[in-house]
Scaffold this motif. Structure first.
Motif, PDB file in Angstrom:
ATOM      1  N   ILE A  60       0.840  -1.201   0.000  1.00 53.64           N
ATOM      2  CA  ILE A  60       0.000   0.000   0.000  1.00 53.64           C
ATOM      3  C   ILE A  60       0.874   1.250   0.000  1.00 53.64           C
ATOM      4  N   ALA A  61       1.915   1.260   0.854  1.00 52.25           N
ATOM      5  CA  ALA A  61       2.797   2.428   0.930  1.00 52.25           C
ATOM      6  C   ALA A  61       3.543   2.636  -0.380  1.00 52.25           C
ATOM      7  N   ARG A  62       3.964   1.550  -1.020  1.00 55.02           N
ATOM      8  CA  ARG A  62       4.659   1.669  -2.315  1.00 55.02           C
ATOM      9  C   ARG A  62       3.722   2.217  -3.382  1.00 55.02           C
ATOM     10  N   HIS A  63       2.481   1.771  -3.376  1.00 52.42           N
ATOM     11  CA  HIS A  63       1.507   2.270  -4.350  1.00 52.42           C
ATOM     12  C   HIS A  63       1.201   3.749  -4.107  1.00 52.42           C
ATOM     13  N   ALA A  64       1.079   4.150  -2.836  1.00 56.30           N
ATOM     14  CA  ALA A  64       0.829   5.559  -2.520  1.00 56.30           C
ATOM     15  C   ALA A  64       2.001   6.432  -2.941  1.00 56.30           C
ATOM     16  N   ARG A  65       3.211   5.938  -2.744  1.00 56.39           N
ATOM     17  CA  ARG A  65       4.381   6.711  -3.172  1.00 56.39           C
ATOM     18  C   ARG A  65       4.422   6.860  -4.683  1.00 56.39           C
ATOM     19  N   ASP A  66       4.201   5.776  -5.393  1.00 61.68           N
ATOM     20  CA  ASP A  66       4.219   5.858  -6.862  1.00 61.68           C
ATOM     21  C   ASP A  66       3.098   6.739  -7.390  1.00 61.68           C
ATOM     22  N   LEU A  67       1.972   6.740  -6.709  1.00 65.22           N
ATOM     23  CA  LEU A  67       0.811   7.473  -7.192  1.00 65.22           C
ATOM     24  C   LEU A  67       0.903   8.960  -6.888  1.00 65.22           C
ATOM     25  N   GLY A  71       7.187  12.555  -7.370  1.00 66.96           N
ATOM     26  CA  GLY A  71       7.471  13.697  -8.225  1.00 66.96           C
ATOM     27  C   GLY A  71       8.816  14.322  -7.916  1.00 66.96           C
ATOM     28  N   PRO A  72       9.150  15.440  -8.564  1.00 65.14           N
ATOM     29  CA  PRO A  72      10.437  16.113  -8.327  1.00 65.14           C
ATOM     30  C   PRO A  72      10.484  16.777  -6.964  1.00 65.14           C
ATOM     31  N   ALA A  73      11.715  16.970  -6.467  1.00 69.59           N
ATOM     32  CA  ALA A  73      11.880  17.583  -5.148  1.00 69.59           C
ATOM     33  C   ALA A  73      11.389  19.024  -5.132  1.00 69.59           C
ATOM     34  N   GLY A  74      11.492  19.717  -6.262  1.00 71.13           N
ATOM     35  CA  GLY A  74      11.030  21.093  -6.326  1.00 71.13           C
ATOM     36  C   GLY A  74       9.536  21.240  -6.121  1.00 71.13           C
ATOM     37  N   HIS A  75       8.785  20.165  -6.346  1.00 70.26           N
ATOM     38  CA  HIS A  75       7.335  20.164  -6.121  1.00 70.26           C
ATOM     39  C   HIS A  75       6.963  19.380  -4.857  1.00 70.26           C
ATOM     40  N   LEU A  76       7.933  19.310  -3.896  1.00 70.85           N
ATOM     41  CA  LEU A  76       7.714  18.583  -2.642  1.00 70.85           C
ATOM     42  C   LEU A  76       7.400  17.114  -2.905  1.00 70.85           C
ATOM     43  N   PHE A  77       7.991  16.574  -3.983  1.00 73.46           N
ATOM     44  CA  PHE A  77       7.850  15.170  -4.368  1.00 73.46           C
ATOM     45  C   PHE A  77       6.432  14.807  -4.775  1.00 73.46           C
ATOM     46  N   LEU A  78       5.572  15.796  -4.974  1.00 73.90           N
ATOM     47  CA  LEU A  78       4.206  15.524  -5.391  1.00 73.90           C
ATOM     48  C   LEU A  78       4.149  15.310  -6.899  1.00 73.90           C
ATOM     49  N   THR A  79       3.460  14.257  -7.312  1.00 74.79           N
ATOM     50  CA  THR A  79       3.182  14.060  -8.728  1.00 74.79           C
ATOM     51  C   THR A  79       2.007  14.957  -9.133  1.00 74.79           C
ATOM     52  N   SER A  80       1.700  14.960 -10.417  1.00 79.13           N
ATOM     53  CA  SER A  80       0.539  15.737 -10.860  1.00 79.13           C
ATOM     54  C   SER A  80      -0.743  15.194 -10.237  1.00 79.13           C
ATOM     55  N   ALA A  81      -0.827  13.864 -10.103  1.00 77.63           N
ATOM     56  CA  ALA A  81      -1.993  13.269  -9.450  1.00 77.63           C
ATOM     57  C   ALA A  81      -2.032  13.639  -7.969  1.00 77.63           C
ATOM     58  N   GLY A  82      -0.848  13.688  -7.338  1.00 81.65           N
ATOM     59  CA  GLY A  82      -0.809  14.064  -5.931  1.00 81.65           C
ATOM     60  C   GLY A  82      -1.207  15.508  -5.712  1.00 81.65           C
ATOM     61  N   ALA A  83      -0.733  16.401  -6.581  1.00 79.32           N
ATOM     62  CA  ALA A  83      -1.109  17.808  -6.451  1.00 79.32           C
ATOM     63  C   ALA A  83      -2.598  18.006  -6.701  1.00 79.32           C
ATOM     64  N   GLY A  84      -3.165  17.257  -7.648  1.00 83.28           N
ATOM     65  CA  GLY A  84      -4.590  17.386  -7.927  1.00 83.28           C
ATOM     66  C   GLY A  84      -5.482  16.702  -6.920  1.00 83.28           C
ATOM     67  N   THR A  85      -4.891  15.858  -6.067  1.00 83.73           N
ATOM     68  CA  THR A  85      -5.675  15.138  -5.060  1.00 83.73           C
ATOM     69  C   THR A  85      -5.523  15.745  -3.673  1.00 83.73           C
ATOM     70  N   ILE A  86      -4.290  15.986  -3.260  1.00 84.88           N
ATOM     71  CA  ILE A  86      -4.032  16.395  -1.876  1.00 84.88           C
ATOM     72  C   ILE A  86      -4.239  17.890  -1.681  1.00 84.88           C
TER      73      ILE A  86
END
Length: 285
Positions: A60-67, A71-86
């Motif tokens: 579960i933790a691996r899937h949450a990290r990949d999802l 992302g890049p460190a400049g975006h606090l490691f957030l992916t586009s899906a993470g930014a649009g969700t969190i």
């Protein structure tokens, strides 16, 4: 003789710091050891069962990290899906919690400082606090229609009552002797509020803020489960459930638990900074 008498004192002083640090580290290690043992038991039980409905926590933790967090460190490691969700969820919750906090503290102090106002408003406050927050969401859907204003309004309205009630109780609990001293010193009303009433009510205010924070997180998720939502953690949870994406469902639950823990820890840090340790506060009281 002076050196001889002073030498043990120096040794005791040197040994006190490691002893204190060890004593402070024991609760920390115990707390995290219990969590680690629970995660290990979950991992072993999930792997032994091999059920798709009960995945191991490491998966579960691996899937949450990949999802969300690859992302890049400049975006606090957030992916586009993470930014649009969190980020949308945190924005709604922060707006609702801030409105509830400001309104609850201001109204609570005003009500608590007047015996007549408290006697008149207390039944209404107790009734409003007893109404289950999710039951109010349909009312806000009718008033605001679906969208962010409805979500923020439902969070703020439901989360304001713990802050308001606790602020009123804290203002009422101000020591009358201190109020008499303030009157003798001819302090103005703003000075009494800032230097006397607010410091006295802060422990109860923060107790209400902690309850309000947990309610804000619950209402944030609930409001995003409703039709019309197109982003946020609650929407992701519903969307994953309809697609039978159980890993994402578990990941969203893990994310909500982590967010709740981090937010509560941050609020407790602010409380300790402003109020001080609870033991010291208890001795002072």
């Amino acid at each position: 003789m002076k050196a001889g008498h002073g030498e043990p004192v120096i040794k005791a002083g040197r040994g006190a710091a490691p002893g204190a640090s060890r004593a402070a580290a024991v609760p920390f290690l115990l707390r995290w050891s219990v969590l680690t043992a629970a995660v290990v038991c979950w991992e072993l039980a999930a792997r032994a069962r091999g059920s798709v409905y009960f995945p191991p926590p490491l998966r579960i933790a691996r899937h949450a990290r990949d999802l969300w967090f690859s992302g890049p460190a400049g975006h606090l490691f957030l992916t586009s899906a993470g930014a649009g969700t969190i980020l949308p969820s945190l924005g709604r919750m922060a707006a609702g919690f801030a409105l509830a906090g400001v309104a609850g503290i201001a109204l609570g102090i005003a009500v608590g400082r007047s015996r007549r106002a408290y006697a008149l408003c207390n039944p209404v406050l107790q009734f409003a606090r007893a109404v289950p927050p999710p039951a109010l969401v349909p009312v806000f859907v009718v008033v605001f229609d679906f969208g962010t204003p409805m979500q923020v309004a439902s969070i703020a309205f439901s989360a304001v009552w713990p802050v308001l009630v606790n602020s009123a109780e804290g203002a009422r609990a101000t020591d009358p002797l201190r109020l008499q001293v303030a009157a003798v010193l001819r302090l103005t009303a703003p000075e009494r509020l800032w230097f006397l009433i607010l410091p006295s009510a802060l422990p109860r205010i923060f107790a209400g803020l902690r309850l309000s924070l947990s309610l804000s997180l619950i209402l944030m998720v609930f409001s995003e489960l409703l039709p019309g939502s197109d982003n946020g953690i609650g929407f992701t949870l519903t969307d994953a459930q309809t697609r039978s994406d159980l890993l994402t469902v578990w990941s969203a639950l893990l994310l909500l638990g982590a967010l709740g823990y981090l937010l509560n820890t941050g609020l407790l840090a602010v409380e300790r900074r402003l109020v001080g340790p609870r033991t010291s506060a208890g001795r002072t009281a």
